[in-house]
Design a protein around this motif. Structure first.
Motif, short mmCIF file in Angstrom:
data_model
loop_
_atom_site.label_atom_id
_atom_site.label_comp_id
_atom_site.label_asym_id
_atom_site.label_seq_id
_atom_site.Cartn_x
_atom_site.Cartn_y
_atom_site.Cartn_z
N ALA A 148 21.60 111.69 -11.44
CA ALA A 148 22.42 111.12 -10.70
C ALA A 148 23.68 110.47 -10.18
N HIS A 149 23.43 108.75 -11.66
CA HIS A 149 24.44 107.82 -11.80
C HIS A 149 25.93 108.29 -12.33
N ALA A 150 25.74 109.28 -12.84
CA ALA A 150 27.00 109.47 -14.01
C ALA A 150 27.95 111.02 -13.33
N THR A 151 28.88 111.07 -14.56
CA THR A 151 29.85 112.20 -14.40
C THR A 151 29.66 112.93 -15.44
N CYS A 152 30.00 114.02 -15.24
CA CYS A 152 29.37 114.91 -16.93
C CYS A 152 30.56 115.22 -17.29
N HIS A 153 31.33 114.74 -17.84
CA HIS A 153 32.39 115.77 -19.22
C HIS A 153 32.22 116.55 -19.36
N ASN A 154 32.60 117.56 -19.97
CA ASN A 154 32.41 119.03 -20.75
C ASN A 154 33.55 118.80 -22.02
N LEU A 155 32.54 118.65 -23.14
CA LEU A 155 33.74 118.70 -24.38
C LEU A 155 33.60 119.98 -25.11
N PRO A 156 34.43 120.30 -25.64
CA PRO A 156 34.94 121.10 -27.15
C PRO A 156 33.14 121.48 -27.85
N GLY A 157 32.13 122.41 -27.87
CA GLY A 157 30.85 122.08 -28.01
C GLY A 157 30.30 121.80 -27.82
N SER A 158 30.17 120.54 -26.54
CA SER A 158 29.56 119.41 -26.44
C SER A 158 29.75 118.96 -24.99
N PHE A 159 29.23 117.47 -24.58
CA PHE A 159 29.37 117.07 -23.03
C PHE A 159 29.58 115.81 -23.29
N GLN A 160 29.79 115.16 -22.50
CA GLN A 160 29.44 114.03 -22.74
C GLN A 160 29.28 112.90 -21.24
N CYS A 161 28.53 111.94 -20.70
CA CYS A 161 28.17 111.24 -19.44
C CYS A 161 28.80 109.93 -19.73
N ALA A 162 29.48 109.90 -18.40
CA ALA A 162 30.15 108.50 -18.21
C ALA A 162 29.59 107.80 -16.22
N CYS A 163 28.64 107.00 -17.18
CA CYS A 163 28.19 106.09 -16.57
C CYS A 163 28.89 105.79 -14.82
N ASP A 164 28.22 105.79 -13.84
CA ASP A 164 29.07 105.47 -12.60
C ASP A 164 29.16 103.52 -12.79
N PRO A 165 29.95 102.88 -11.99
CA PRO A 165 30.17 101.20 -11.73
C PRO A 165 28.96 100.40 -12.28
N GLY A 166 28.10 99.83 -12.76
CA GLY A 166 26.83 99.07 -12.70
C GLY A 166 25.68 99.97 -13.69
N TYR A 167 26.14 100.33 -14.75
CA TYR A 167 25.49 101.57 -15.04
C TYR A 167 25.03 101.82 -16.16
N GLU A 168 24.76 101.78 -17.33
CA GLU A 168 25.43 101.91 -18.79
C GLU A 168 23.87 102.77 -18.95
N THR A 169 24.81 103.54 -20.62
CA THR A 169 23.91 104.83 -21.27
C THR A 169 22.44 104.42 -21.52
N ALA A 170 21.10 105.31 -21.39
CA ALA A 170 20.37 104.51 -21.93
C ALA A 170 20.22 105.10 -22.96
#
Length: 209
Positions: free
Chosen positions: A180-202
């Protein structure tokens, strides 16, 4: 007095003694006069009337035909006739056409289908198994009803397209991968989660804390 002891009492008929008299009666169908008595005629003794596709069984005053498989004696008939199985069921449906034969039938199967061992249905031919891996060269063979298709071997994160190429899988399409606290970005063959401000990747996994 038994008047029937006189063989001339009933010429050509059976003599039946009665109290104080006698009566003459003709032999019914299937019986013949023999020594003054009506005896059963064995219709099977002079060559089978059910041949060549049946066996004759004598009965009192008549006979029956015991027919081979695929033949039947109709009511009142004296011979075994071929059964047209194609008129009695959808034996080859839906992937074949029924053709009647003497004593049986066969299925003319559509392209990509073959008759089963007992010949009563048309089943899909697995071309991939029958012709081996060489059927599609470097691609993977995939059986489909009535045919087959060649599917490219795609890298993880890609899926085969209808045109024989590999298409990127959009992992973000289900909307749940990054939480709920990130935006998903599709990548060729994969994906990346961009965290909302004030959050970091676990440290473990794609979600944000």
């Amino acid at each position: 007095i038994d008047e029937c002891e006189n063989h001339l009492a009933c010429p050509g008929q059976e003599c039946v003694n009665t109290a104080g008299s006698f009566r003459c009666q003709p032999c019914p169908d299937g019986f013949r006069l023999r020594q003054g008595r009506c005896a059963d005629v064995d219709e099977c003794s002079g060559g089978s009337p059910c041949a060549p596709h049946g066996r004759c069984l004598n009965t009192a005053g008549s006979f029956l035909c015991e027919c081979q498989r695929g033949y039947r004696a109709a009511a009142g008939a004296t011979a075994c006739q071929d059964v047209n199985e194609c008129l009695e069921g959808d034996f080859c449906f839906p992937h074949g056409e029924c053709v009647n034969t003497a004593g049986s039938f066969r299925c003319l199967c559509a392209d990509g289908y073959a008759g089963t061992a007992d010949g009563t249905a048309c089943t899909d031919v697995d071309e991939c198994q029958e012709y081996g891996a060489g059927l599609c060269g470097a691609q993977r063979c995939e059986n489909i009803p009535g045919s087959y298709r060649c599917v490219p071997e795609c890298q993880p994160g890609f899926r085969p397209g209808d045109g024989g190429d590999c298409l990127d899988v959009d992992e973000c399409s289900n909307g749940t991968l990054c939480g709920a606290h990130a935006t998903c970005h599709n990548l060729p063959g994969s994906f990346q989660c961009a965290c909302d401000p004030g959050y970091e990747t676990a440290r473990h996994g794609h979600h944000c804390v």
